[in-house]
Enzyme design. Structure first.
Site, short mmCIF file in Angstrom:
data_model
loop_
_atom_site.label_atom_id
_atom_site.label_comp_id
_atom_site.label_asym_id
_atom_site.label_seq_id
_atom_site.Cartn_x
_atom_site.Cartn_y
_atom_site.Cartn_z
N HIS A 1 -1.46 1.52 -4.15
CA HIS A 1 -1.86 2.93 -3.97
C HIS A 1 -0.97 3.90 -4.75
O HIS A 1 -0.92 5.09 -4.43
CB HIS A 1 -1.85 3.29 -2.47
CG HIS A 1 -2.95 2.58 -1.69
ND1 HIS A 1 -2.99 2.53 -0.32
CD2 HIS A 1 -4.06 1.91 -2.12
CE1 HIS A 1 -4.06 1.85 0.07
NE2 HIS A 1 -4.71 1.45 -1.00
N GLN B 1 0.85 -1.19 0.00
CA GLN B 1 0.00 0.00 0.00
C GLN B 1 0.89 1.25 0.00
O GLN B 1 0.39 2.36 -0.10
CB GLN B 1 -0.89 0.02 1.24
CG GLN B 1 -1.85 -1.14 1.33
CD GLN B 1 -2.45 -1.26 2.74
OE1 GLN B 1 -3.40 -0.59 3.07
NE2 GLN B 1 -1.87 -2.12 3.56
N SER C 1 -2.52 -1.23 9.45
CA SER C 1 -3.60 -1.25 10.44
C SER C 1 -4.78 -2.09 9.95
O SER C 1 -5.66 -2.43 10.74
CB SER C 1 -4.07 0.18 10.73
OG SER C 1 -4.46 0.81 9.53
C1 BJW Z 1 4.73 -0.92 12.46
C2 BJW Z 1 5.85 -0.27 12.86
C3 BJW Z 1 7.04 -0.96 12.68
C4 BJW Z 1 4.27 1.03 13.28
N1 BJW Z 1 7.02 -2.18 12.14
N2 BJW Z 1 4.73 -2.12 11.92
C5 BJW Z 1 -16.65 2.30 4.80
C6 BJW Z 1 -16.37 0.95 4.91
C7 BJW Z 1 -15.43 0.36 4.07
C8 BJW Z 1 -14.77 1.10 3.13
C9 BJW Z 1 -15.04 2.44 3.03
C10 BJW Z 1 -15.97 3.03 3.84
N3 BJW Z 1 -16.03 4.35 3.53
C11 BJW Z 1 -15.16 4.59 2.53
C12 BJW Z 1 -14.55 3.44 2.21
C13 BJW Z 1 -13.54 3.25 1.20
C14 BJW Z 1 -12.16 3.76 1.62
C15 BJW Z 1 -11.79 3.19 2.98
O1 BJW Z 1 -11.33 2.08 3.11
N4 BJW Z 1 -11.94 3.98 4.03
C16 BJW Z 1 -11.69 3.53 5.40
C17 BJW Z 1 -10.70 4.48 6.06
C18 BJW Z 1 -13.02 3.44 6.11
N5 BJW Z 1 -11.26 3.27 0.60
C19 BJW Z 1 -11.08 3.93 -0.52
O2 BJW Z 1 -11.60 5.01 -0.74
C20 BJW Z 1 -10.21 3.25 -1.56
N6 BJW Z 1 -10.89 3.21 -2.80
C21 BJW Z 1 -12.01 2.47 -2.95
O3 BJW Z 1 -12.44 1.74 -2.08
O4 BJW Z 1 -12.60 2.62 -4.18
C22 BJW Z 1 -13.95 2.13 -4.33
C23 BJW Z 1 -14.88 3.09 -3.61
C24 BJW Z 1 -14.98 4.37 -4.10
C25 BJW Z 1 -15.84 5.27 -3.44
C26 BJW Z 1 -16.53 4.89 -2.29
C27 BJW Z 1 -16.38 3.60 -1.79
C28 BJW Z 1 -15.56 2.69 -2.48
C29 BJW Z 1 -8.94 4.05 -1.77
C30 BJW Z 1 -8.07 4.05 -0.55
C31 BJW Z 1 -6.87 4.93 -0.78
C32 BJW Z 1 -6.02 5.08 0.47
N7 BJW Z 1 -5.07 6.10 0.25
C33 BJW Z 1 -4.08 6.36 1.27
C34 BJW Z 1 -3.24 7.56 0.82
C35 BJW Z 1 -2.30 7.16 -0.34
C36 BJW Z 1 -1.50 8.30 -0.83
C37 BJW Z 1 -0.63 8.92 0.23
O5 BJW Z 1 0.23 8.25 0.83
O6 BJW Z 1 -0.79 10.10 0.46
O7 BJW Z 1 -3.27 5.19 1.42
S1 BJW Z 1 -4.76 6.61 2.89
C38 BJW Z 1 -3.48 5.74 3.74
O8 BJW Z 1 -4.02 4.55 4.36
C39 BJW Z 1 -2.52 5.25 2.66
C40 BJW Z 1 -2.16 3.89 3.15
O9 BJW Z 1 -1.66 3.11 2.08
C41 BJW Z 1 -3.46 3.38 3.72
C42 BJW Z 1 -3.30 2.27 4.70
O10 BJW Z 1 -2.62 2.70 5.83
P1 BJW Z 1 -1.56 1.73 6.52
O11 BJW Z 1 -0.44 1.47 5.59
O12 BJW Z 1 -2.25 0.57 7.09
O13 BJW Z 1 -0.99 2.71 7.66
P2 BJW Z 1 -1.55 2.98 9.14
O14 BJW Z 1 -0.93 4.23 9.62
O15 BJW Z 1 -3.01 2.89 9.18
O16 BJW Z 1 -0.99 1.74 9.99
C43 BJW Z 1 0.40 1.59 10.21
C44 BJW Z 1 0.61 0.27 10.94
O17 BJW Z 1 2.00 0.09 11.10
C45 BJW Z 1 -0.01 0.25 12.34
O18 BJW Z 1 -0.73 -0.96 12.52
C46 BJW Z 1 1.20 0.29 13.27
O19 BJW Z 1 0.99 -0.42 14.50
C47 BJW Z 1 2.24 -0.37 12.41
N8 BJW Z 1 3.61 -0.03 12.72
N9 BJW Z 1 5.46 1.00 13.36
C48 BJW Z 1 5.80 -2.69 11.76
N10 BJW Z 1 8.20 -0.37 13.07
#
Ligand code: BJW
Length: 240
Positions: A113, A95, A182
């Site tokens: 992403h 991601q 997460s």
């Molecule tokens: C360690 C550590 C160490 C710390 N070692 N680990 C309701 C229900 C379901 C879905 C939706 C909903 N409402 C809307 C949606 C859809 C939405 C979504 O999922 N939203 C949720 C937040 C509710 N998704 C979308 O919109 C996606 N598109 C889509 O679904 O299209 C169809 C659709 C369209 C319209 C409506 C509905 C559906 C697109 C998602 C795009 C996400 N974009 C981002 C930004 C990317 C660009 C940028 O970087 O600026 O992507 S947001 C951000 O979150 C980024 C990441 O890739 C993504 C995931 O985050 P990640 O990587 O998990 O990071 P964290 O911070 O959350 O977690 C870090 C983890 O690391 C933690 O667990 C720590 O403990 C751990 N950690 N140190 C190992 N040393």
């Protein structure tokens, strides 16, 4: 667990921001240091936010691009690339937009992403190379549309080919390794569930329990930069 990995013909790895944390790149949802603790995702990571204030979003990504360019792959990224020496097929489904898996030597990477080093235009998705840093506001494509980073914002679809391949790889993996995410953002968050449903042995590496932990066969609690090299070491000691 090391034995399961050593014997796997295919390993699918899903990574999130946590795998790059030890390279100095902030995660999103950490309560203190995560990007969303001080920045509003609706203003900075949605198409609506971009259209409301293009220079704000452009400068935010410039700032983050500078951090990424300065960063180096950490022992976690390197350990994942070393697994390729022991497992016939290793696919990294990330991601992250930072390109650090490629710089660590991983060869098969699916970027769900996008990538912060690439640009495209807002209206027509024309790719654009050689964009100068430090412009302060987005330049325009030859079609007249504003340029934007080639990343996936909330409400946008993921690149269809990448998503399709991720689903297919996760369905056929014997082991799925979920690192530093997460598990809150869809559709990536559903991949571990699909892997498990198709019989994969599921290993999670994270300092905290997540939405995925409940279905993990093995939860290794800790930093990926420490745990992943230890897994590689244990795999090397095993005979297949
Ligand atoms: C360690 C550590 C160490 C710390 N070692 N680990 C309701 C229900 C379901 C879905 C939706 C909903 N409402 C809307 C949606 C859809 C939405 C979504 O999922 N939203 C949720 C937040 C509710 N998704 C979308 O919109 C996606 N598109 C889509 O679904 O299209 C169809 C659709 C369209 C319209 C409506 C509905 C559906 C697109 C998602 C795009 C996400 N974009 C981002 C930004 C990317 C660009 C940028 O970087 O600026 O992507 S947001 C951000 O979150 C980024 C990441 O890739 C993504 C995931 O985050 P990640 O990587 O998990 O990071 P964290 O911070 O959350 O977690 C870090 C983890 O690391 C933690 O667990 C720590 O403990 C751990 N950690 N140190 C190992 N040393």
């Amino acid at each position: 667990m090391a034995q399961r990995l050593r014997q796997a013909r295919k390993l699918a790895v899903l990574t999130g921001a946590g795998v790059s944390r030890e390279s100095g790149i902030p995660t999103f949802r950490d309560a203190q240091t995560g990007l969303w603790a001080s920045y509003d995702p609706a203003r900075l990571a949605t198409p609506q936010g971009f259209l409301a204030d293009p220079p704000l979003v452009w400068r935010w990504y410039d700032m983050r691009r500078a951090i990424v360019l300065d960063a180096q792959p950490n022992p976690g990224h390197l350990a994942l690339s070393e697994m390729e020496e022991m497992i016939p097929s290793v696919v990294i489904i990330t991601q992250n937009i930072d390109g650090l898996h490629a710089r660590a030597g991983s060869r098969d990477i699916i970027e769900l992403h996008g990538n912060i080093a690439r640009y495209k235009c807002f209206e027509n998705e024309h790719p654009q190379a050689d964009v100068q840093p430090g412009l302060g506001e987005p330049p325009r494509c030859s079609c007249g549309s504003l340029l934007r980073p080639d990343v996936v914002w909330f409400g946008e679809n993921l690149p269809p080919a990448a998503l399709e391949r991720a689903f297919s790889e996760i369905r056929s993996a014997q082991v799925a390794l979920v690192v530093g995410t997460s598990g809150l953002v869809q559709p990536a968050a559903s991949l571990p569930f699909i892997a498990r449903h198709h019989g994969a042995y599921l290993v999670e590496v994270n300092p905290e329990e997540t939405a995925t932990t409940i279905i993990a066969d093995c939860f290794l609690q800790g930093r990926s930069g420490e745990i992943l090299p230890r897994i590689v070491e244990a795999m090397r000691d095993l005979k297949v």
